[in-house]
Design a protein around this motif. Structure first.
Motif, PDB file in Angstrom:
ATOM      1  N   LYS A 274       0.763  -5.343 -15.378  1.00 60.13           N
ATOM      2  CA  LYS A 274       0.929  -6.050 -14.119  1.00 60.13           C
ATOM      3  C   LYS A 274       1.075  -5.039 -12.990  1.00 60.13           C
ATOM      4  N   GLY A 275       0.014  -4.911 -12.186  1.00 59.34           N
ATOM      5  CA  GLY A 275       0.059  -4.040 -11.026  1.00 59.34           C
ATOM      6  C   GLY A 275      -0.369  -2.607 -11.257  1.00 59.34           C
ATOM      7  N   TYR A 276      -0.654  -2.224 -12.486  1.00 57.13           N
ATOM      8  CA  TYR A 276      -1.099  -0.849 -12.715  1.00 57.13           C
ATOM      9  C   TYR A 276      -1.912  -0.742 -14.004  1.00 57.13           C
ATOM     10  N   ILE A 277      -2.547   0.406 -14.177  1.00 55.47           N
ATOM     11  CA  ILE A 277      -3.378   0.688 -15.347  1.00 55.47           C
ATOM     12  C   ILE A 277      -2.912   2.006 -15.964  1.00 55.47           C
ATOM     13  N   GLU A 278      -2.930   2.071 -17.264  1.00 53.95           N
ATOM     14  CA  GLU A 278      -2.540   3.302 -17.965  1.00 53.95           C
ATOM     15  C   GLU A 278      -3.732   3.827 -18.756  1.00 53.95           C
ATOM     16  N   LEU A 279      -3.997   5.130 -18.595  1.00 47.27           N
ATOM     17  CA  LEU A 279      -5.084   5.798 -19.326  1.00 47.27           C
ATOM     18  C   LEU A 279      -4.499   6.804 -20.303  1.00 47.27           C
ATOM     19  N   LYS A 291      -0.669   7.185 -15.401  1.00 46.46           N
ATOM     20  CA  LYS A 291      -0.500   5.887 -14.777  1.00 46.46           C
ATOM     21  C   LYS A 291      -1.216   5.846 -13.439  1.00 46.46           C
ATOM     22  N   LEU A 292      -2.118   4.871 -13.288  1.00 51.03           N
ATOM     23  CA  LEU A 292      -2.811   4.650 -12.020  1.00 51.03           C
ATOM     24  C   LEU A 292      -2.185   3.447 -11.336  1.00 51.03           C
ATOM     25  N   ASN A 293      -1.673   3.632 -10.133  1.00 48.27           N
ATOM     26  CA  ASN A 293      -1.072   2.527  -9.396  1.00 48.27           C
ATOM     27  C   ASN A 293      -2.143   1.693  -8.712  1.00 48.27           C
ATOM     28  N   THR A 294      -2.965   1.090  -9.528  1.00 49.77           N
ATOM     29  CA  THR A 294      -4.061   0.238  -9.066  1.00 49.77           C
ATOM     30  C   THR A 294      -4.416  -0.697 -10.197  1.00 49.77           C
ATOM     31  N   ILE A 295      -5.102  -1.785  -9.884  1.00 52.10           N
ATOM     32  CA  ILE A 295      -5.605  -2.684 -10.925  1.00 52.10           C
ATOM     33  C   ILE A 295      -7.120  -2.620 -11.005  1.00 52.10           C
ATOM     34  N   SER A 296      -7.705  -1.662 -10.291  1.00 52.56           N
ATOM     35  CA  SER A 296      -9.158  -1.580 -10.157  1.00 52.56           C
ATOM     36  C   SER A 296      -9.795  -0.899 -11.362  1.00 52.56           C
ATOM     37  N   VAL A 322      -1.092  11.891 -10.210  1.00 50.59           N
ATOM     38  CA  VAL A 322      -1.909  10.726 -10.528  1.00 50.59           C
ATOM     39  C   VAL A 322      -1.145   9.446 -10.190  1.00 50.59           C
ATOM     40  N   GLU A 323       0.116   9.379 -10.618  1.00 53.94           N
ATOM     41  CA  GLU A 323       0.908   8.168 -10.417  1.00 53.94           C
ATOM     42  C   GLU A 323       1.217   7.914  -8.947  1.00 53.94           C
ATOM     43  N   SER A 324       1.407   8.973  -8.182  1.00 49.56           N
ATOM     44  CA  SER A 324       1.776   8.797  -6.770  1.00 49.56           C
ATOM     45  C   SER A 324       0.571   8.540  -5.872  1.00 49.56           C
ATOM     46  N   PHE A 325      -0.628   8.714  -6.421  1.00 55.18           N
ATOM     47  CA  PHE A 325      -1.822   8.540  -5.598  1.00 55.18           C
ATOM     48  C   PHE A 325      -2.021   7.079  -5.228  1.00 55.18           C
ATOM     49  N   LYS A 326      -2.346   6.838  -3.952  1.00 57.25           N
ATOM     50  CA  LYS A 326      -2.661   5.506  -3.476  1.00 57.25           C
ATOM     51  C   LYS A 326      -3.989   5.550  -2.728  1.00 57.25           C
ATOM     52  N   PRO A 327      -4.949   4.709  -3.133  1.00 59.68           N
ATOM     53  CA  PRO A 327      -6.236   4.676  -2.409  1.00 59.68           C
ATOM     54  C   PRO A 327      -6.054   3.959  -1.079  1.00 59.68           C
ATOM     55  N   PHE A 328      -7.146   3.549  -0.476  1.00 65.82           N
ATOM     56  CA  PHE A 328      -7.079   2.833   0.792  1.00 65.82           C
ATOM     57  C   PHE A 328      -6.164   1.621   0.664  1.00 65.82           C
ATOM     58  N   SER A 329      -5.486   1.271   1.750  1.00 72.73           N
ATOM     59  CA  SER A 329      -4.505   0.193   1.715  1.00 72.73           C
ATOM     60  C   SER A 329      -5.119  -1.143   1.336  1.00 72.73           C
ATOM     61  N   LEU A 332      -7.841  -3.444  -3.453  1.00 70.52           N
ATOM     62  CA  LEU A 332      -7.135  -4.165  -4.506  1.00 70.52           C
ATOM     63  C   LEU A 332      -5.624  -3.960  -4.428  1.00 70.52           C
ATOM     64  N   ALA A 333      -5.094  -3.988  -3.204  1.00 70.49           N
ATOM     65  CA  ALA A 333      -3.653  -3.850  -3.007  1.00 70.49           C
ATOM     66  C   ALA A 333      -2.969  -5.172  -3.312  1.00 70.49           C
ATOM     67  N   MET A 334      -1.992  -5.164  -4.209  1.00 69.99           N
ATOM     68  CA  MET A 334      -1.256  -6.372  -4.565  1.00 69.99           C
ATOM     69  C   MET A 334      -0.068  -6.531  -3.621  1.00 69.99           C
ATOM     70  N   LYS A 335      -0.030  -7.673  -2.928  1.00 65.34           N
ATOM     71  CA  LYS A 335       1.017  -7.913  -1.930  1.00 65.34           C
ATOM     72  C   LYS A 335       1.832  -9.138  -2.305  1.00 65.34           C
ATOM     73  N   PRO A 336       3.092  -8.956  -2.703  1.00 67.38           N
ATOM     74  CA  PRO A 336       3.947 -10.127  -2.922  1.00 67.38           C
ATOM     75  C   PRO A 336       4.366 -10.733  -1.594  1.00 67.38           C
ATOM     76  N   ILE A 337       4.246 -12.046  -1.468  1.00 63.87           N
ATOM     77  CA  ILE A 337       4.572 -12.762  -0.242  1.00 63.87           C
ATOM     78  C   ILE A 337       5.642 -13.817  -0.555  1.00 63.87           C
ATOM     79  N   LYS A 338       6.698 -13.844   0.235  1.00 63.39           N
ATOM     80  CA  LYS A 338       7.721 -14.865   0.113  1.00 63.39           C
ATOM     81  C   LYS A 338       7.507 -15.902   1.204  1.00 63.39           C
ATOM     82  N   THR A 339       7.127 -17.122   0.815  1.00 65.72           N
ATOM     83  CA  THR A 339       6.985 -18.212   1.774  1.00 65.72           C
ATOM     84  C   THR A 339       8.328 -18.909   1.935  1.00 65.72           C
TER      85      THR A 339
END
Length: 681
Positions: A274-279, A291-296, A322-329, A332-339
């Protein structure tokens, strides 16, 4: 490099340089705003020369006009035209052709540079791959593109910056930089050349994928026999790319997400969380996890390209980097939203889109749906820049969307309408405008839902949805028992306005702001067409229509006025087909009339998506009580020529009921008697 050396290399004429010939220049800029030091030379773009030679916009400003003449913090100005009125004694190097001078000096500096140069191209992933490689090299001095500026001028500008002698140069190159006009890879001379993939991202310019592959392969022409070619082995035309690379070097390597016989580099495992990929990579000391902090899924390929690059540079891969790397905002950025009532997660991937990027986003969405209990929603805008290939490329999404994990699919833009019509066994809907899509999307985002937002960044209004949706959701409250989207929209859309028959004043109203329908007003518009044309009555023989039945059958005799009267009471589709055939020569004429009416009365473009106005899941139609009111004011006397009511819709009724003193205009009601009771007859 001394000022006088630069003058000798480009064969220019030095002015205002007495006593400053030996001043050191250790940086170059072609963008004046970045000139911050007396050790920086400003290459002033000549408007005419740079437009002609480098394709710079003809509307771009003259480089000299951007210079602040009070600025003394400039080491050298390289220009075709002497800059008058400088307040400080800034050396100027006058050249006949600033583009020729730019190239000459860039090539000279590149030839003096001996550290590794890495060049990256591809229809997708080149920016992310470049950024990840640079991030993994953060312990070193790395030169890379500013932003994603990767055209020819930027390549030469970066070659000039090699004068700073970075440890590594990581340069992404677009097709603009390696196309048939000029292959800058020959002058950039990369030690490692990477092709991340071939995809349909340039069809407004190029005719075929084969042509795109041919052009991308030109990057390998810059390699010498010791150079290294790194290729995505899973992309289209991978074998062709390998063959072209072998013409320059024997060091050709491919990477794959899965082990194959011809793969030179692939992971031991890929695990989606959930929210990341492991290679897992096979290292000397065993399996190393990253650990890649992406779901892409595409980012997995980009990571493999970056990892293989570091291995060929004989450098370790730092797992923390690798883990701290973040691509463009917006990749596939996962954004939790509280309504106000619940929690929603958005995946915003509106940074850009090619076909592979679109497919990658859907696959990433599929990998995450198992972690969410609410609605799974895919909302799409078109892939831009496809030119004549748009229909063909978008058609590739049919199978991908059909087999996606989405409960609901919402599509914007005409390019996606044929896709919607071809998909079976999915709750998929095409929307004529962003506001209507936003309306439904907000209601579909229920507790613990997951919604993917994907489109190109340009050529579509879809990114405006992605921009506005999070804020809109934070102020949104969803009913606990919210059910079928279209049933609920009909209930929410119930509204009315009571109008004084003499003055057209609004006496009272209810829920006007939420007014909406799930059907179109086609029959009403065709009725108005007949009124505008002031047609005489005549006999009409019913033709064969797909909706014909025992009451409305081929060969039945009727007349124009009977058809017009039927329009006022929720007409049968065959009656509507017959009237349209009588009024319009063809589809184009009907479309022109509808569009003209929409424009004339400033109506929503969603009021008449299909001919009959019938509700269809695949075509979202909608109009409001305000739309009806605008038409009422223009046609109030024609409206009730055959009946004191004009009713649209089947299950949910909308339209007009006229009493002696008042008229009620309404949307989405089921009980007409309830409405009649509200007005004076």
């Amino acid at each position: 490099m001394y000022v006088k050396e630069i003058a000798e290399i480009v064969k220019g004429r030095l002015m205002d340089a007495v006593g400053q010939e030996n001043h050191i220049i250790n940086d170059f800029e072609t963008i004046y705003g970045f000139v911050k030091s007396k050790n920086t030379a400003y290459f002033s773009p000549n408007k005419v020369t740079w437009a002609k030679e480098l394709g710079r916009s003809k509307n771009a400003p003259e480089g000299n006009d951007l210079i602040d003449k009070s600025n003394g913090n400039i080491g050298l100005i390289i220009t075709e035209n002497y800059v008058e009125g400088m307040e400080h004694n800034v050396p100027q190097l006058i050249v006949d052709d600033s583009v020729k001078a730019l190239k000459t000096l860039a090539i000279h500096i590149r030839n003096q540079f001996h550290n590794p140069v890495i060049a990256i191209t591809g229809s997708m992933g080149k920016s992310s791959t470049r950024m990840l490689i640079s991030s993994l090299l953060q312990d070193y001095h790395v030169l890379e593109n500013r932003g994603n500026n990767n055209i020819r001028a930027a390549i030469y500008a970066n070659m000039l910056k090699l004068i700073k002698n970075p440890d590594y140069a990581v340069i992404e190159t677009s097709l603009n930089a390696i196309n048939n006009k000029e292959n800058t890879a020959i002058y950039l001379r990369p030690d490692i050349a990477i092709v991340t993939g071939i995809g349909a991202a340039h069809f407004s310019t190029f005719q075929s994928l084969e042509q795109i592959a041919e052009l991308k392969a030109r990057i390998f022409k810059g390699l010498n026999h010791n150079g290294i070619a790194i290729i995505n082995g899973e992309t289209m035309f991978a074998d062709y790319l390998k063959d072209k690379a072998l013409e320059s070097t024997q060091n050709v390597l491919t990477y794959h997400k899965e082990h194959t016989a011809d793969s030179d580099f692939s992971p031991e495992f890929i695990q989606y969380h959930k929210g990341y990929i492991e290679l897992g990579l096979d290292e000397i000391q065993g399996i190393e996890k990253y650990k890649l902090n992406t779901i892409s899924e595409g980012m997995v390929s980009n990571a493999l390209a970056a990892f293989l690059t570091l291995k060929e540079l004989h450098l370790p891969i730092n797992s923390e980097y690798v883990e701290s790397f973040k691509p463009f905002s917006k990749i596939l950025a996962m954004k939790p939203i509280k309504t106000l009532s619940h929690n929603v997660t958005l995946i915003d991937d509106t940074h850009n889109a090619s076909l592979p990027a679109m497919i990658n986003a859907i696959h990433a969405f599929n990998s995450q749906t198992q972690f969410f209990t609410g609605n799974k929603i895919i909302a799409l805008g078109k892939i831009n820049d496809l030119g004549h290939k748009s229909a063909e490329v978008h058609a590739e999404l049919v199978d991908v969307l059909t087999h996606s994990n989405a409960d609901y699919i919402l599509c914007l833009d005409n390019d996606l309408r044929p896709v919607v019509n071809k998909i079976r066994n999915k709750h998929i809907t095409w929307y004529p405008n962003k506001d209507l899509l936003m309306n439904d999307l907000m209601h579909l985002c229920n507790e613990d839902s997951l919604a993917l937002l994907k489109s190109s960044s340009g050529g579509t209004e879809f990114p405006e949805i992605a921009k506005a949706l999070p804020q809109r959701l934070t102020h949104f409250e969803l009913a606990d028992n919210f059910g079928d989207i279209f049933e609920e929209m009909s209930h929410l859309g119930q509204s009315y306005m009571i109008i004084d028959n003499k003055t057209n004043d609004i006496i009272s109203s209810h829920n006007v702001e939420q007014s909406q329908t799930i059907e179109g007003m086609g029959p009403l518009l065709y009725y108005f067409k007949a009124m505008d044309d002031k047609l005489d009555n005549e006999t009409i023989t019913m033709q064969e229509w797909v909706t014909n039945n025992d009451k409305h059958y081929t060969g039945k005799q009727t007349d124009l006025f009977t058809l017009l009267e039927s329009m006022t009471l929720s007409p049968h589709p065959s009656e509507t087909y017959e009237l349209v055939d009588y009024l319009f020569k063809n589809f184009a004429n009907r479309k022109r009339y509808t569009e003209a009416l929409i424009s004339k009365f400033d109506l929503s473009n969603s009021i008449a998506i299909n001919l009959t106005g019938r509700f269809r899941v695949k075509e979202r139609q909608c109009y409001s009580v305000l739309d009806l009111f605008k038409l009422y004011k223009a046609y109030k006397y024609d409206l009730f020529k055959f009946n004191n009511m004009f009713i649209l819709g089947l299950n949910y009724k909308s339209g007009f009921i006229r009493g002696a003193e008042q008229t009620i205009i309404f949307t989405s009601y089921t009980d007409l008697e309830e409405l009649k009771a509200k007005i004076k007859f």
